[in-house]
Design a protein around this motif. Structure first.
Motif, PDB file in Angstrom:
ATOM      1  N   TYR A   1       0.800  -1.395   0.535  1.00 20.50           N
ATOM      2  CA  TYR A   1       0.110  -0.024  -0.075  1.00 20.50           C
ATOM      3  C   TYR A   1       0.739   1.088  -0.154  1.00 20.50           C
ATOM      4  N   ALA A   2       1.901   1.144   0.100  1.00 17.33           N
ATOM      5  CA  ALA A   2       3.042   2.383   0.425  1.00 17.33           C
ATOM      6  C   ALA A   2       3.030   3.079  -0.793  1.00 17.33           C
ATOM      7  N   ALA A   3       3.032   5.032  -0.913  1.00 14.97           N
ATOM      8  CA  ALA A   3       3.551   5.148  -2.071  1.00 14.97           C
ATOM      9  C   ALA A   3       5.116   4.961  -3.278  1.00 14.97           C
ATOM     10  N   ASP A   4       5.213   4.682  -4.130  1.00 13.17           N
ATOM     11  CA  ASP A   4       6.326   4.596  -4.862  1.00 13.17           C
ATOM     12  C   ASP A   4       6.852   5.434  -4.931  1.00 13.17           C
ATOM     13  N   LEU A   5       8.110   5.684  -4.471  1.00 10.80           N
ATOM     14  CA  LEU A   5       8.816   7.251  -5.008  1.00 10.80           C
ATOM     15  C   LEU A   5      10.080   7.397  -5.590  1.00 10.80           C
ATOM     16  N   THR A   6      10.297   6.583  -6.734  1.00 13.01           N
ATOM     17  CA  THR A   6      10.799   5.986  -7.683  1.00 13.01           C
ATOM     18  C   THR A   6      10.876   6.956  -8.403  1.00 13.01           C
ATOM     19  N   TYR A   7       9.714   7.611  -8.507  1.00 13.29           N
ATOM     20  CA  TYR A   7      10.117   8.691  -9.437  1.00 13.29           C
ATOM     21  C   TYR A   7      10.388   9.887  -9.219  1.00 13.29           C
ATOM     22  N   VAL A   8      10.482  10.523  -8.000  1.00 13.00           N
ATOM     23  CA  VAL A   8       9.954  11.691  -6.925  1.00 13.00           C
ATOM     24  C   VAL A   8      11.811  11.475  -7.087  1.00 13.00           C
TER      25      VAL A   8
END
Length: 436
Positions: free
Chosen positions: A92-99
């Motif tokens: 459920y966590a946010a994927d911060l790859t793009y940030v």
């Protein structure tokens, strides 16, 4: 002022065009060459009211351009980062790859005194981590969350109801806040609240706002579940409690629940982050809100099955709407499409119509039948379900006209947006969400 906008998806493209419209020189940067080609040609890659006009005007004026080359960010004073933070595939966590990729890609082109303004919705603590990478360049990281409503995103960018800036302590933070005030000068001049705070508070403002909105919507949908077993009418209930100024009537519309690319994944990410911080119990209610929201889709399907005599097998069902909300072509986590797919799985012959989202829906679910013309989609239907409250369905479609097209006068109002009395008076079997 020279600005760069990193990420030209829904948030970034709107922000870039809006900033150019108030006089800034803006370059939008994205790794997606097809998207950049479309934007450079002045063509909006998605539907959002007023965006096309802003793109055309901005490009013609020379204040707005788009590129795939991150080096073009060099020379901008403020760099906005507005890339996506999707839900992780395995949790459920946010994927911060793009940030992380956007900030790392920008760092070589930063100069002392630059401002990097994060706009993406991120878990609390993200800004502090990113600041450790940005600060050595001499630039300052601020967190400037967006509060856009799809369908009203241009207005919400140019004329927001509040502006929030999370800045570091000290003179560099004060200078960064002053620069953002200059960026948003039309709003600041007219008195729009400009709230300066720390990183963590700025990050929480966004997710807390989304969580509160999701809670309000889910609350009235929970009341709809009770109304359905007691014979009460949830719309009258909402009207009555909405007169209390502490509660208010807005967003107390029971139906098939919320969807889109923000609320569902943001409340899940918020709950996941709270658990990481050891405070999962503080927002444990968000899990139940999510469950209530998903149950309403089940209920909508059940109502269609019930209305058509206990089975939809080989029945013609017309689904009015595909986008998750009106004034948008966004089908991300769309309750409308979810209901359509479930009915198809039960053996119904499903026909979907929508003023803007057909192409996106067809690309995602090619197994369904799509008809652009509303009346043609209604022709020969055994049952109809309204799942996106476009004016074409809630205001412009009369029960008498619809009756002249369908085979069976059965309608399920998945958004409680129709006049039940009028439809019943015209000979329709009307089924609402949480209504007798």
């Amino acid at each position: 002022m020279r600005l760069s906008v990193i990420g030209c998806g829904y948030l970034g493209a709107v922000h870039a065009a809006a900033m150019a419209s108030i006089g800034h020189e803006v370059v939008g940067i994205d790794v997606d060459a097809r998207k950049i080609a479309s934007l450079s040609a002045g063509e909006a890659p998605f539907f959002e009211p007023e965006l096309q006009e802003l793109l055309t005007e901005g490009i013609a004026s020379g204040r707005l351009r788009f590129t795939t080359d991150m080096a073009e960010a060099r020379g901008a004073v403020v760099h906005f980062v507005g890339v996506g933070t999707p839900q992780q595939k395995d949790g459920y966590a946010a994927d911060l790859t793009y940030v992380n990729a956007a900030v790392d890609g920008l760092i070589p082109y930063l100069a002392a005194g630059d401002i990097v303004a994060g706009k993406s919705t991120v878990p609390v603590g993200t800004a502090a981590d990113l600041a450790e990478r940005v600060t050595p360049t001499g630039a300052t990281l601020v967190w400037n969350p967006e509060f856009l409503r799809e369908g009203f995103a241009v207005k919400d960018t140019i004329d927001p109801d509040r502006l929030v800036a999370g800045v570091p302590a000290g003179p560099e933070g004060e200078r960064a806040a002053d620069l953002l005030r200059e960026v948003y000068h039309p709003s600041v001049t007219k008195g729009t609240p400009f709230i300066v705070t720390d990183y963590a508070t700025a990050e929480l403002v966004k997710v807390a706002a989304n969580a509160f909105l999701a809670t309000k919507i889910s609350f009235i949908n929970a009341m709809a579940e009770i109304a359905e077993v007691t014979g009460a009418d949830v719309t009258t209930l909402a009207d009555a409690i909405g007169h209390d100024v502490r509660i208010g009537r807005r967003f107390l519309g029971a139906g098939i629940g919320f969807g889109g690319g923000c609320l569902p994944k943001d409340i899940r990410a918020f709950a996941a982050r709270a658990e990481e911080l050891g405070r999962g119990e503080s927002v444990a209610f968000l899990r139940e809100m999510d469950a209530i929201n998903m149950r309403r889709r089940d209920r909508a399907v059940d109502l269609v099955v019930q209305a058509l005599g206990g089975s939809v097998f080989k029945k013609n069902v017309t689904v009015l709407g595909a986008a998750f909300k009106p004034h948008s072509d966004d089908i991300r986590d769309s309750p409308a499409l979810d209901v359509a797919v479930r009915l198809h799985g039960l053996g119904a012959w499903v026909t979907i119509t929508d003023p803007q989202a057909i192409d996106n829906a067809r690309a995602r679910h090619p197994q369904l039948n799509y008809v652009a013309d509303r009346d043609e989609a209604l022709r020969g239907a055994d049952g109809v379900i309204v799942v996106t409250e476009w004016d074409e369905y809630r205001r412009q479609l009369t029960p008498e006209h619809a009756a002249s097209l369908v085979t069976g006068r059965v309608i399920v109002d998945g958004r409680n947006c129709l006049d039940a009395a009028a439809w019943r008076a015209a000979g329709w079997q009307y089924y609402g969400m949480g209504r007798p």
